[in-house]
Design a protein around this motif. Structure first.
Motif, mmCIF file in Angstrom:
data_model
loop_
_atom_site.group_PDB
_atom_site.id
_atom_site.type_symbol
_atom_site.label_atom_id
_atom_site.label_comp_id
_atom_site.label_asym_id
_atom_site.label_seq_id
_atom_site.Cartn_x
_atom_site.Cartn_y
_atom_site.Cartn_z
ATOM 1 N N HIS A 189 0.826 -1.210 0.000
ATOM 2 C CA HIS A 189 0.000 0.000 0.000
ATOM 3 C C HIS A 189 0.856 1.255 0.000
ATOM 4 N N ARG A 190 0.571 2.118 -0.954
ATOM 5 C CA ARG A 190 1.256 3.404 -1.072
ATOM 6 C C ARG A 190 0.266 4.428 -1.599
ATOM 7 N N TRP A 191 0.537 5.688 -1.343
ATOM 8 C CA TRP A 191 -0.324 6.762 -1.812
ATOM 9 C C TRP A 191 0.522 8.001 -2.055
ATOM 10 N N ASP A 192 -0.037 8.909 -2.850
ATOM 11 C CA ASP A 192 0.617 10.189 -3.069
ATOM 12 C C ASP A 192 -0.425 11.166 -3.603
ATOM 13 N N VAL A 193 -0.289 12.407 -3.196
ATOM 14 C CA VAL A 193 -1.117 13.477 -3.723
ATOM 15 C C VAL A 193 -0.145 14.447 -4.374
ATOM 16 N N ALA A 194 -0.073 14.384 -5.700
ATOM 17 C CA ALA A 194 0.875 15.208 -6.453
ATOM 18 C C ALA A 194 0.146 16.421 -6.995
ATOM 19 N N LEU A 195 0.400 17.567 -6.391
ATOM 20 C CA LEU A 195 -0.265 18.795 -6.822
ATOM 21 C C LEU A 195 0.668 19.707 -7.611
ATOM 22 N N GLU A 196 1.966 19.462 -7.512
ATOM 23 C CA GLU A 196 2.934 20.353 -8.136
ATOM 24 C C GLU A 196 3.376 19.893 -9.521
ATOM 25 N N VAL A 197 2.831 18.812 -10.024
ATOM 26 C CA VAL A 197 3.226 18.305 -11.341
ATOM 27 C C VAL A 197 2.308 18.873 -12.420
ATOM 28 N N ALA A 198 2.630 18.584 -13.674
ATOM 29 C CA ALA A 198 1.847 19.112 -14.798
ATOM 30 C C ALA A 198 0.376 18.714 -14.694
ATOM 31 N N THR A 199 0.107 17.478 -14.323
ATOM 32 C CA THR A 199 -1.263 17.014 -14.155
ATOM 33 C C THR A 199 -1.450 16.568 -12.713
ATOM 34 N N PRO A 200 -1.978 17.442 -11.841
ATOM 35 C CA PRO A 200 -2.147 17.074 -10.440
ATOM 36 C C PRO A 200 -3.118 15.907 -10.297
ATOM 37 N N ALA A 201 -2.784 14.982 -9.388
ATOM 38 C CA ALA A 201 -3.610 13.793 -9.240
ATOM 39 C C ALA A 201 -3.368 13.140 -7.884
ATOM 40 N N VAL A 202 -4.262 12.214 -7.559
ATOM 41 C CA VAL A 202 -4.119 11.354 -6.388
ATOM 42 C C VAL A 202 -3.727 9.980 -6.922
ATOM 43 N N PHE A 203 -2.638 9.430 -6.391
ATOM 44 C CA PHE A 203 -2.132 8.130 -6.822
ATOM 45 C C PHE A 203 -2.227 7.150 -5.665
#
Length: 165
Positions: free
Chosen positions: A74-88
């Protein structure tokens, strides 16, 4: 959108919560088997030993191995600073799944805390999107981490220029 491997693990308390949750049905089953053994002393020993061995195997699998394996996966990430912000997210233990939810598709962000979660100070975040695949769940987070994620996602989704439909 590139497939990012999420880096953040659940809380270190997650395996204990998962083990306790897995132990409940096995404890009930073991109790039934003990009662059966006490009541039915005339059956051959193997008739009690086989279900007992299967129960021990189940306990080892679902109370010891599965929680540790889930924690490794189990892993997660909330990438808001990339070209396409998303929840992974990446979840599972036997069957593993990777999910990506673009922030532009976020409709709601919810927090769920069951009884064991509350005892151990954990929370689960559900990100509902305009997708037929269903919500993205980030499980077994420390409450403070979950609150930060919810606040960030809510802020970013609220200032988005597109409707998540």
């Amino acid at each position: 959108m590139t497939l990012v491997d999420p880096a953040n693990p659940p809380s270190r308390k997650a395996p204990m919560v998962w083990a306790l949750a897995g132990a409940v049905p096995w404890t009930v089953l073991a109790g039934i088997q003990v009662a059966w053994f006490v009541v039915d002393r005339q059956s051959p020993g193997w008739l009690h030993a086989v279900p007992a061995a299967l129960t021990v195997l189940g306990v080892v699998t679902f109370v010891v191995v599965a929680p540790l394996w889930r924690y490794r996966v189990h892993r997660w990430d909330v990438a808001l600073e990339v070209a396409t912000p998303a929840v992974f997210t990446r979840t599972g233990w036997l069957v593993q799944e990777r999910r990506i939810a673009p922030i532009s598709r976020v409709q709601t962000v919810d927090v769920h805390r069951g009884p064991l979660d509350r005892i151990f100070g954990l929370a689960n975040v559900t990100v509902t999107t305009a997708s037929s695949a269903g919500a993205v769940r980030i499980v077994a987070l420390d409450v403070e981490v979950a609150d930060r994620i919810v606040a960030r996602l809510t802020d970013v989704a609220a200032i988005g220029d597109r409707d998540a439909t």
